[in-house]
Design an enzyme around this catalytic site. Sequence first.
Site, PDB file in Angstrom:
ATOM      1  N   MET A 194      57.098  37.831  47.702  1.00 36.64           N
ATOM      2  CA  MET A 194      56.083  36.784  47.744  1.00 36.64           C
ATOM      3  C   MET A 194      55.063  37.019  48.854  1.00 36.64           C
ATOM      4  O   MET A 194      53.866  36.790  48.657  1.00 36.64           O
ATOM      5  CB  MET A 194      56.738  35.406  47.905  1.00 36.64           C
ATOM      6  CG  MET A 194      55.750  34.269  47.762  1.00 36.64           C
ATOM      7  SD  MET A 194      56.482  32.640  47.961  1.00 36.64           S
ATOM      8  CE  MET A 194      57.471  32.506  46.490  1.00 36.64           C
ATOM      9  N   ARG A 250      23.298  40.499  32.498  1.00 39.26           N
ATOM     10  CA  ARG A 250      24.247  39.624  33.205  1.00 39.26           C
ATOM     11  C   ARG A 250      25.438  40.417  33.744  1.00 39.26           C
ATOM     12  O   ARG A 250      26.578  40.193  33.351  1.00 39.26           O
ATOM     13  CB  ARG A 250      24.803  38.538  32.264  1.00 39.26           C
ATOM     14  CG  ARG A 250      23.799  37.614  31.629  1.00 39.26           C
ATOM     15  CD  ARG A 250      24.522  36.454  30.918  1.00 39.26           C
ATOM     16  NE  ARG A 250      25.611  36.899  30.083  1.00 39.26           N
ATOM     17  CZ  ARG A 250      25.509  37.237  28.791  1.00 39.26           C
ATOM     18  NH1 ARG A 250      24.348  37.144  28.170  1.00 39.26           N
ATOM     19  NH2 ARG A 250      26.566  37.654  28.124  1.00 39.26           N
ATOM     20  N   TYR A 306      64.051  43.494  47.011  1.00 35.10           N
ATOM     21  CA  TYR A 306      64.939  42.881  46.021  1.00 35.10           C
ATOM     22  C   TYR A 306      65.386  43.859  44.944  1.00 35.10           C
ATOM     23  O   TYR A 306      64.593  44.643  44.430  1.00 35.10           O
ATOM     24  CB  TYR A 306      64.221  41.705  45.341  1.00 35.10           C
ATOM     25  CG  TYR A 306      63.936  40.562  46.276  1.00 35.10           C
ATOM     26  CD1 TYR A 306      64.954  39.921  46.977  1.00 35.10           C
ATOM     27  CD2 TYR A 306      62.628  40.114  46.456  1.00 35.10           C
ATOM     28  CE1 TYR A 306      64.670  38.861  47.838  1.00 35.10           C
ATOM     29  CE2 TYR A 306      62.343  39.054  47.301  1.00 35.10           C
ATOM     30  CZ  TYR A 306      63.372  38.431  48.000  1.00 35.10           C
ATOM     31  OH  TYR A 306      63.087  37.392  48.839  1.00 35.10           O
TER      32      TYR A 306
HETATM   33  C1  LIG Z   1      32.053  37.364  32.964  1.00 35.35           C
HETATM   34  C2  LIG Z   1      30.856  37.369  32.126  1.00 35.35           C
HETATM   35  C3  LIG Z   1      29.829  38.310  32.332  1.00 35.35           C
HETATM   36  C4  LIG Z   1      29.965  39.450  33.307  1.00 35.35           C
HETATM   37  O1  LIG Z   1      30.877  40.368  32.787  1.00 35.35           O
HETATM   38  P1  LIG Z   1      31.166  41.771  33.531  1.00 35.35           P
HETATM   39  O2  LIG Z   1      31.976  42.521  32.560  1.00 35.35           O
HETATM   40  O3  LIG Z   1      31.913  41.417  34.764  1.00 35.35           O
HETATM   41  O4  LIG Z   1      29.855  42.350  33.824  1.00 35.35           O
HETATM   42  C5  LIG Z   1      28.675  38.183  31.605  1.00 35.35           C
HETATM   43  N1  LIG Z   1      28.534  37.206  30.680  1.00 35.35           N
HETATM   44  C6  LIG Z   1      29.523  36.316  30.429  1.00 35.35           C
HETATM   45  C7  LIG Z   1      29.331  35.277  29.396  1.00 35.35           C
HETATM   46  C8  LIG Z   1      30.715  36.365  31.126  1.00 35.35           C
HETATM   47  O5  LIG Z   1      31.685  35.481  30.863  1.00 35.35           O
END
Ligand SMILES: *Cc1c(COP(=O)(O)O)cnc(C)c1O
Length: 402
Positions: free
Chosen positions: A321, A222, A268
């Site tokens: 900003m 993932r 600023y």
């Molecule tokens: C955000 C997230 C990922 C991806 O994480 P990275 O560090 O961006 O690869 C994978 N799994 C879960 C549960 C996440 O919340």
Amino acid sequence: MSFPARAVVDLSAIASNVRSLRAHAPTAQVLAVVKADAYGHGLVPAARAAVAGGATWLGTAQLGEAIALRTAGVTEPRVLTWLYAPGAPLARAIELDVDLAVSSASALTEVVAAARLVGRTARVHLKVDTGLGRNGLTPVDLADLLPAALRVQAEEAVALVGIWSHLAFADEPEHATVRAQHEVFADAVRLAESAGARLEVRHLANSAATLTSPQVHYDLVRPGLAVYGLSPLPQLGGPEDFGLVPAMTLEAELATVKRVPAGHGVSYAHQYVTPVDTVLGVVPLGYADGIPRHASGRPDRMGAPMRVGDRTLGIAGRVCMDQVVLDLGPDASEQAGDRVELFGTGLEGGPTAQDWALAADTISYEIVSRLSTSVPREYVGLDPQTGAVVGQVEDVTAGDAR
Ligand SMILES: *Cc1c(COP(=O)(O)O)cnc(C)c1O
């Protein structure tokens, strides 16, 4: 386009990064995480590019983003979503063929009710808290919930297709918790399978683990940040070391350029004072646009870097900003309208989102994901509507309000 800045997103880089990630995890499928508007890159175009690169799954934190993907016509890949509160439109998500994470007994009850309402089987991934201490079932909660989960599976309200978890120290591959969480995860998988779950995907690895911890690849990885070409382990290597290319380049036009005498306070609280007669340039982006105020220059150091021609200059004084100031130097030849690059691929020596993260004492995740939607996204490399290979296409939907 009236807004004097834009984030140019190279969708072919996203596709190529996914191909690299597939090569890093050859035994797993890739779920490209497109939460937070694809880390600021644009949900649907980035999703299509990731699919073009071979992602067979997409993942969002918020349920609404999963629904948005489906209603935008992203129908092919599996979509998993994992963050929702009681009362969320689960029935809609099930109708749209979205896989749902379940992190508590009450969430399972809601998913079952929603599945019965629409007369479909909901695909469920049980989330286990193996040590992150965020959401997910503790191993004890998992053991308690499994009998009920298998019962509703027998009734075809749900299909338990996944067990998954998330690491606390994936960016430190040698950290003892990586092994400890892996062991807890393996136990959870064994428990579920021996209770009768026929799991389709077991998944634990984010970007950092995809790149450095093959033992936790399982069936599905993932990655999020790496999909966008940024390194999740900058202390171990930059994007190029992992076969990644940053997809986003943030650029702006100088709004004004003017000559000032030595000793002139800048922005600023005059945190910068011109040391000599010089030329100041105003860059029309500020913290309302997502430029971190923490990237301001201070009396003891310049702020975050920008590329001006072939020079790299730090922000002079405070980020405001809507604007920041650069000291272009006494011999500056720049004029209003000239392009400056805040960050990009870094391939030609320009600054990167990682350089900005260092300057603002944060991580590159925050630099790209907090870029405001006020900044138009412009897509190059692939067609943002289809993911097919084409030339440059402008996104006419973003940023027109300003
Ligand atoms: C955000 C997230 C990922 C991806 O994480 P990275 O560090 O961006 O690869 C994978 N799994 C879960 C549960 C996440 O919340």
